[in-house]
Write an enzyme that holds these catalytic residues in place. Structure first.
Site, short mmCIF file in Angstrom:
data_model
loop_
_atom_site.label_atom_id
_atom_site.label_comp_id
_atom_site.label_asym_id
_atom_site.label_seq_id
_atom_site.Cartn_x
_atom_site.Cartn_y
_atom_site.Cartn_z
N CYS A 113 0.82 -1.23 0.00
CA CYS A 113 0.00 0.00 0.00
C CYS A 113 0.84 1.27 0.00
CB CYS A 113 -0.94 0.00 1.19
SG CYS A 113 -2.12 -1.35 1.11
N HIS A 250 -3.30 7.45 1.76
CA HIS A 250 -3.69 6.12 1.29
C HIS A 250 -5.09 5.84 1.82
CE1 HIS A 250 -4.04 1.94 0.55
NE2 HIS A 250 -3.83 1.57 1.79
N ASN A 280 -10.18 0.13 -0.85
CA ASN A 280 -8.72 0.16 -0.70
C ASN A 280 -8.09 -0.43 -1.97
OD1 ASN A 280 -6.03 -0.26 -0.06
ND2 ASN A 280 -6.44 -1.11 1.97
O1 UT7 Z 1 -4.12 -0.87 3.27
C1 UT7 Z 1 -3.28 -1.63 4.07
C2 UT7 Z 1 -3.48 -1.35 5.48
N1 UT7 Z 1 -4.71 -1.94 5.95
C3 UT7 Z 1 -5.44 -1.28 6.81
O2 UT7 Z 1 -5.12 -0.18 7.15
C4 UT7 Z 1 -6.62 -1.98 7.42
C5 UT7 Z 1 -6.64 -1.69 8.89
N2 UT7 Z 1 -7.76 -2.30 9.58
C6 UT7 Z 1 -9.03 -1.90 9.43
O3 UT7 Z 1 -9.32 -1.04 8.63
C7 UT7 Z 1 -10.06 -2.48 10.35
O4 UT7 Z 1 -9.44 -3.23 11.36
C8 UT7 Z 1 -11.09 -3.39 9.61
C9 UT7 Z 1 -12.02 -2.53 8.77
C10 UT7 Z 1 -10.38 -4.40 8.77
C11 UT7 Z 1 -11.98 -4.10 10.65
O5 UT7 Z 1 -12.60 -3.17 11.51
P1 UT7 Z 1 -12.55 -3.39 13.09
O6 UT7 Z 1 -13.33 -2.30 13.69
O7 UT7 Z 1 -11.10 -3.51 13.48
O8 UT7 Z 1 -13.34 -4.73 13.27
P2 UT7 Z 1 -12.83 -6.10 13.92
O9 UT7 Z 1 -11.85 -6.78 13.05
O10 UT7 Z 1 -12.46 -5.82 15.33
O11 UT7 Z 1 -14.20 -6.92 13.89
C12 UT7 Z 1 -15.34 -6.54 14.65
C13 UT7 Z 1 -16.46 -7.53 14.40
C14 UT7 Z 1 -16.02 -8.98 14.56
O12 UT7 Z 1 -17.07 -9.69 15.19
P3 UT7 Z 1 -16.99 -10.03 16.76
O13 UT7 Z 1 -15.73 -10.84 16.90
O14 UT7 Z 1 -16.90 -8.71 17.45
O15 UT7 Z 1 -18.25 -10.79 16.98
C15 UT7 Z 1 -15.89 -9.46 13.13
O16 UT7 Z 1 -16.11 -10.85 12.99
O17 UT7 Z 1 -16.95 -7.40 13.06
C16 UT7 Z 1 -16.98 -8.69 12.44
N3 UT7 Z 1 -16.73 -8.52 11.01
C17 UT7 Z 1 -17.72 -8.28 10.12
N4 UT7 Z 1 -19.04 -8.15 10.25
C18 UT7 Z 1 -19.76 -7.88 9.14
C19 UT7 Z 1 -15.55 -8.53 10.36
N5 UT7 Z 1 -15.75 -8.32 9.05
C20 UT7 Z 1 -17.07 -8.15 8.87
C21 UT7 Z 1 -17.87 -7.89 7.76
N6 UT7 Z 1 -19.20 -7.77 7.93
N7 UT7 Z 1 -17.36 -7.75 6.51
#
Ligand code: UT7
Length: 323
Positions: A113, A250, A280
């Site tokens: 990225c 980014h 992204n």
């Molecule tokens: O470009 C390269 C660099 N990459 C990044 O900068 C990405 C950085 N990370 C992020 O942007 C975020 O961490 C994400 C958008 C990937 C995820 O957001 P988050 O607020 O960190 O969510 P999480 O991973 O903590 O997940 C929260 C909940 C989980 O459920 P439980 O365990 O709380 O029951 C996930 O299973 O959301 C659930 N979840 C979803 N629910 C609906 C994860 N993906 C999805 C989804 N739809 N697509």
């Protein structure tokens, strides 16, 4: 002193738009979750015949046309990509051939990225070091081809596309009033590999592999790394957040973008956001965003524009450029 000045910009996107509602049909997700957690509403996904090289070629042709240049006027092509058409030759060489360019040099750059920031820094070093007069810098990706489409934690995040900049040598006074690249700050730390990587490769599995990410872990590091490398750019040039006309980050996640801007004291009205429409797109996200804001007249000649990225590796970096 020699500066690398922006001479042209362009972009290309696949034909197909995929909305969050479309993804609701494929995996257990919702438009509400995706918008709230990421800010993404839609992304473009490459179809048959659309590849990293074809998108990169489209962006390059638009940049050349806007600059009033032909491929004959270029010395070097650098393509930032983590999704090349082939393991080798480089996608840059493929694009060079598609453009009908038979001189000069072309190569790829791999910093995921942060690739576009790395490529602009490299182009600037080539130009200031006298190795090239005009460099075409492309960020082009087809991340849809390395996504596990059954993994809802990653498949909703990424999109495909390409953007390009042409940088050209020009004489500057050596002050921050000069047009062109004023500083580039690059960082990497390979100890974070397991948090964001592709689980295949020519020398390990002999396969292409798919993207694996511990999103929450990446998120935890993102704002700190981004703001550190921007503070370094301010320090190197004697500029401050107040001098910035446009922050072009980014586009990984709206919350990371807003958090970084807030921590730096850059008002959100000065931040270019395209994550809602592009998702992204890895190395393509910054040049795609630059293309949007420069085409619609927000970024104007003389504006101080700050680019930043953070991603797989981890790699991260910033570029300060007077448009
Ligand atoms: O470009 C390269 C660099 N990459 C990044 O900068 C990405 C950085 N990370 C992020 O942007 C975020 O961490 C994400 C958008 C990937 C995820 O957001 P988050 O607020 O960190 O969510 P999480 O991973 O903590 O997940 C929260 C909940 C989980 O459920 P439980 O365990 O709380 O029951 C996930 O299973 O959301 C659930 N979840 C979803 N629910 C609906 C994860 N993906 C999805 C989804 N739809 N697509």
């Amino acid at each position: 002193m020699i500066r690398s000045v922006v001479r042209g910009f362009g972009a290309a996107l696949p034909k197909q738009v995929v909305t969050n509602r479309d993804l609701e049909q494929k995996v257990d997700t919702s438009d509400e979750w995706i918008v709230q957690r990421t800010g993404i509403r839609q992304r473009y996904i490459a179809g048959e015949g659309e590849t990293t090289a074809s998108l990169g070629e489209g962006a390059a042709r638009q940049a050349l046309s806007r600059a009033g240049l032909t491929p004959d006027d270029l010395d070097v092509i650098i393509v930032a990509t983590a999704t090349p058409d082939n393991t080798f030759p480089a996608t840059a060489v493929n694009i060079q051939n598609r453009l009908g360019m038979r001189h000069g040099a072309a190569f790829d750059m791999q910093a995921v990225c942060s690739g576009f920031v790395y490529a602009v820094a490299t182009a600037d070093a080539y130009i200031r070091g006298g190795l090239a007069r005009r460099v075409l810098v492309i960020g082009a990706e087809t991340f849809s081809r390395i996504i596990d489409w059954s993994d809802r934690t990653t498949c909703v995040l990424f999109g495909d596309g390409a953007g390009a900049l042409i940088l050209e040598a020009a004489e500057g006074a050596g002050t921050t009033a000069d047009r062109g690249v004023l500083t580039a700050q690059l960082r990497s730390d390979g100890s974070h590999k397991e948090k964001l990587y592709v689980d295949g490769g020519p020398s390990t599995t002999g396969t292409v592999g798919v993207l694996r990410m511990e999103g929450r872990e990446v998120f935890k590091h993102a704002v700190g790394m981004i703001t550190d490398v921007i503070e370094q750019a301010f320090e190197a040039t004697g500029t401050t957040a107040e001098d910035i006309d446009w922050l072009v980050p980014h586009q990984a996640n709206r919350r990371i973008i807003d958090g970084s801007a807030k921590k730096l004291g850059i008002p959100l009205e000065k931040v270019v956001v395209t994550v809602d429409i592009h998702g992204n797109t890895s190395a393509a996200s910054i040049p795609l965003a630059l293309n949007e804001a420069a085409s619609d007249g927000r970024i104007k000649q003389g504006d101080l524009v700050l680019l930043e990225a953070m991603g797989g590796g981890f790699t991260w970096g910033s570029v300060l450029i007077r448009w």
